[in-house]
Design a protein around this motif. Sequence first.
Motif, PDB file in Angstrom:
ATOM      1  N   LEU A   1       0.822  -1.199   0.000  1.00 37.30           N
ATOM      2  CA  LEU A   1       0.000   0.000   0.000  1.00 37.30           C
ATOM      3  C   LEU A   1       0.864   1.260   0.000  1.00 37.30           C
ATOM      4  N   PRO A   2       0.409   2.326  -0.649  1.00 38.33           N
ATOM      5  CA  PRO A   2       1.138   3.594  -0.569  1.00 38.33           C
ATOM      6  C   PRO A   2       1.072   4.203   0.827  1.00 38.33           C
ATOM      7  N   ALA A   3      -0.009   3.903   1.561  1.00 33.97           N
ATOM      8  CA  ALA A   3      -0.160   4.364   2.939  1.00 33.97           C
ATOM      9  C   ALA A   3      -1.277   3.551   3.583  1.00 33.97           C
ATOM     10  N   LEU A   4      -1.209   3.397   4.901  1.00 29.50           N
ATOM     11  CA  LEU A   4      -2.236   2.660   5.630  1.00 29.50           C
ATOM     12  C   LEU A   4      -3.095   3.669   6.384  1.00 29.50           C
ATOM     13  N   ASP A   5      -4.196   4.075   5.760  1.00 24.57           N
ATOM     14  CA  ASP A   5      -5.093   5.067   6.348  1.00 24.57           C
ATOM     15  C   ASP A   5      -6.362   4.372   6.833  1.00 24.57           C
ATOM     16  N   ARG A   6      -6.542   4.350   8.138  1.00 24.01           N
ATOM     17  CA  ARG A   6      -7.720   3.701   8.704  1.00 24.01           C
ATOM     18  C   ARG A   6      -8.992   4.391   8.236  1.00 24.01           C
ATOM     19  N   GLY A   7     -10.010   3.583   7.908  1.00 25.35           N
ATOM     20  CA  GLY A   7     -11.298   4.119   7.509  1.00 25.35           C
ATOM     21  C   GLY A   7     -11.381   4.549   6.064  1.00 25.35           C
ATOM     22  N   SER A   8     -10.304   4.340   5.293  1.00 27.97           N
ATOM     23  CA  SER A   8     -10.289   4.749   3.887  1.00 27.97           C
ATOM     24  C   SER A   8     -10.386   3.530   2.971  1.00 27.97           C
ATOM     25  N   VAL A   9     -10.723   3.794   1.703  1.00 32.15           N
ATOM     26  CA  VAL A   9     -10.636   2.773   0.673  1.00 32.15           C
ATOM     27  C   VAL A   9      -9.193   2.763   0.176  1.00 32.15           C
ATOM     28  N   LEU A  10      -8.515   1.636   0.336  1.00 34.85           N
ATOM     29  CA  LEU A  10      -7.091   1.542   0.019  1.00 34.85           C
ATOM     30  C   LEU A  10      -6.906   0.787  -1.289  1.00 34.85           C
ATOM     31  N   ARG A  11      -6.037   1.278  -2.139  1.00 36.84           N
ATOM     32  CA  ARG A  11      -5.733   0.624  -3.407  1.00 36.84           C
ATOM     33  C   ARG A  11      -4.297   0.112  -3.368  1.00 36.84           C
ATOM     34  N   ALA A  12      -4.155  -1.188  -3.537  1.00 35.56           N
ATOM     35  CA  ALA A  12      -2.836  -1.806  -3.478  1.00 35.56           C
ATOM     36  C   ALA A  12      -2.036  -1.490  -4.732  1.00 35.56           C
ATOM     37  N   THR A  13      -0.748  -1.285  -4.557  1.00 36.99           N
ATOM     38  CA  THR A  13       0.151  -1.092  -5.693  1.00 36.99           C
ATOM     39  C   THR A  13       0.682  -2.424  -6.202  1.00 36.99           C
ATOM     40  N   ALA A  14       0.598  -3.463  -5.373  1.00 36.40           N
ATOM     41  CA  ALA A  14       0.995  -4.815  -5.771  1.00 36.40           C
ATOM     42  C   ALA A  14       0.382  -5.793  -4.794  1.00 36.40           C
ATOM     43  N   ASP A  15       0.186  -7.006  -5.235  1.00 34.74           N
ATOM     44  CA  ASP A  15      -0.331  -8.032  -4.331  1.00 34.74           C
ATOM     45  C   ASP A  15       0.179  -9.389  -4.791  1.00 34.74           C
ATOM     46  N   ARG A  16       0.168 -10.344  -3.847  1.00 35.22           N
ATOM     47  CA  ARG A  16       0.609 -11.699  -4.155  1.00 35.22           C
ATOM     48  C   ARG A  16      -0.030 -12.667  -3.164  1.00 35.22           C
ATOM     49  N   VAL A  17      -0.073 -13.938  -3.546  1.00 37.11           N
ATOM     50  CA  VAL A  17      -0.586 -14.986  -2.659  1.00 37.11           C
ATOM     51  C   VAL A  17       0.460 -16.086  -2.596  1.00 37.11           C
ATOM     52  N   GLU A  18       0.719 -16.564  -1.379  1.00 30.31           N
ATOM     53  CA  GLU A  18       1.781 -17.544  -1.158  1.00 30.31           C
ATOM     54  C   GLU A  18       1.298 -18.605  -0.169  1.00 30.31           C
ATOM     55  N   PRO A  19       1.865 -19.805  -0.242  1.00 33.37           N
ATOM     56  CA  PRO A  19       1.557 -20.818   0.779  1.00 33.37           C
ATOM     57  C   PRO A  19       2.152 -20.403   2.110  1.00 33.37           C
ATOM     58  N   GLY A  20       1.411 -20.628   3.201  1.00 39.15           N
ATOM     59  CA  GLY A  20       1.882 -20.166   4.497  1.00 39.15           C
ATOM     60  C   GLY A  20       1.671 -21.178   5.607  1.00 39.15           C
ATOM     61  N   GLY A  21       2.203 -20.841   6.761  1.00 35.99           N
ATOM     62  CA  GLY A  21       2.225 -21.740   7.912  1.00 35.99           C
ATOM     63  C   GLY A  21       3.665 -22.135   8.180  1.00 35.99           C
ATOM     64  N   LYS A  22       4.029 -22.307   9.463  1.00 37.55           N
ATOM     65  CA  LYS A  22       5.434 -22.501   9.806  1.00 37.55           C
ATOM     66  C   LYS A  22       6.021 -23.761   9.182  1.00 37.55           C
ATOM     67  N   GLY A  23       5.315 -24.872   9.240  1.00 39.44           N
ATOM     68  CA  GLY A  23       5.834 -26.087   8.627  1.00 39.44           C
ATOM     69  C   GLY A  23       5.933 -25.960   7.118  1.00 39.44           C
ATOM     70  N   VAL A  24       4.941 -25.310   6.512  1.00 41.79           N
ATOM     71  CA  VAL A  24       4.983 -25.056   5.077  1.00 41.79           C
ATOM     72  C   VAL A  24       6.214 -24.221   4.738  1.00 41.79           C
ATOM     73  N   ASN A  25       6.506 -23.207   5.547  1.00 39.00           N
ATOM     74  CA  ASN A  25       7.689 -22.386   5.314  1.00 39.00           C
ATOM     75  C   ASN A  25       8.972 -23.217   5.390  1.00 39.00           C
ATOM     76  N   VAL A  26       9.020 -24.159   6.319  1.00 38.07           N
ATOM     77  CA  VAL A  26      10.197 -25.034   6.407  1.00 38.07           C
ATOM     78  C   VAL A  26      10.334 -25.844   5.122  1.00 38.07           C
ATOM     79  N   SER A  27       9.220 -26.386   4.618  1.00 40.09           N
ATOM     80  CA  SER A  27       9.281 -27.118   3.348  1.00 40.09           C
ATOM     81  C   SER A  27       9.752 -26.220   2.207  1.00 40.09           C
TER      82      SER A  27
END
Length: 315
Positions: A17-43
């Motif tokens: 985000l360009p800034a984290l403004d509470r109560g506003s509509v925020l537009r992301a400049t980039a986004d991604r999705v990744e597998p998560g969880g500590k054991g998954v991270n170890v793998s």
Amino acid sequence: MILTVTPNPSLDRTYELPALDRGSVLRATADRVEPGGKGVNVSLAVAAAGHATVAVAPLGGPEGALLAQLLGDHGIEAAGVPVHGSTRVNITLVEPDGTLTKVNAAGPEITAAEADALLATVRARAADTRWVACCGSLPRGLPPEWYAELVAQAHRAGARIAVDTSGAALDAALRERPEVVKPNSEELAEVVGRPLATIGDAVKAAQDLRDRGARAVLASLGADGQLLVDASGTYFGSARVTAVRSNVGAGDASLAGFLAAGGTGPAALAAAVAHGAAAVQLPGSAMPRPTDLVPAAVTTTARVPLDRALTEPTP
């Protein structure tokens, strides 16, 4: 082969985000999705280092299917156990200065039958593995004793096991004598019930965990380095870090490096420190590859600086 067990995996969605403004509509400049969880991270870290790994995890709904797909994209076999609820989705908001705001979902509630299926999957796969690493918090429906049963099942299958969890789950697991436990300084202070102000305090706490059943303790002390306390002695490792970009998953990378290097002794500690130092210099939750490691920047010693104050003492 290193088998990982993640009782509460996740899809991790990150928005820059360009800034984290509470109560506003925020537009992301980039986004991604990744597998998560500590054991998954170890793998992920094990696979990035070029070693074979299988990730055992409860997977449910389209989120679970996507998680399995993402693991496959990294060359990791997902030994998924179907569950009724949907795999959780965690949200990370990243500001331009690197500040992270994380929202972690609770995850599905695991039934008794699903919990038994998880144990059965570990039991079936553990005989063909060098190490089993069970990591992270327990989802709703699994009591703290479930980790102790997992350690016992892995031992019956002839595997060595490393445990990276906290609180009552860690306390319960100690009774089954895991080969390695990997707390950070806060988790170490919590399980022994006293604050840690110096590296010497952390050494004493690690020794307490060995007295309660752990055969070795690999303790992450943040910027101060890492400790290994086992039957052969106490060792301290640290590394020069040019600039910290993200500490997400650094402890998981350390555990992966430790296990991939054999999981015992000062050489494995040096590998853990090298992996952790490389991870904090990478963006987001990226795991280090062999080319990211700088072994020459790592120092390990049996002359532990016991009186050195911790940079971040625990309350």
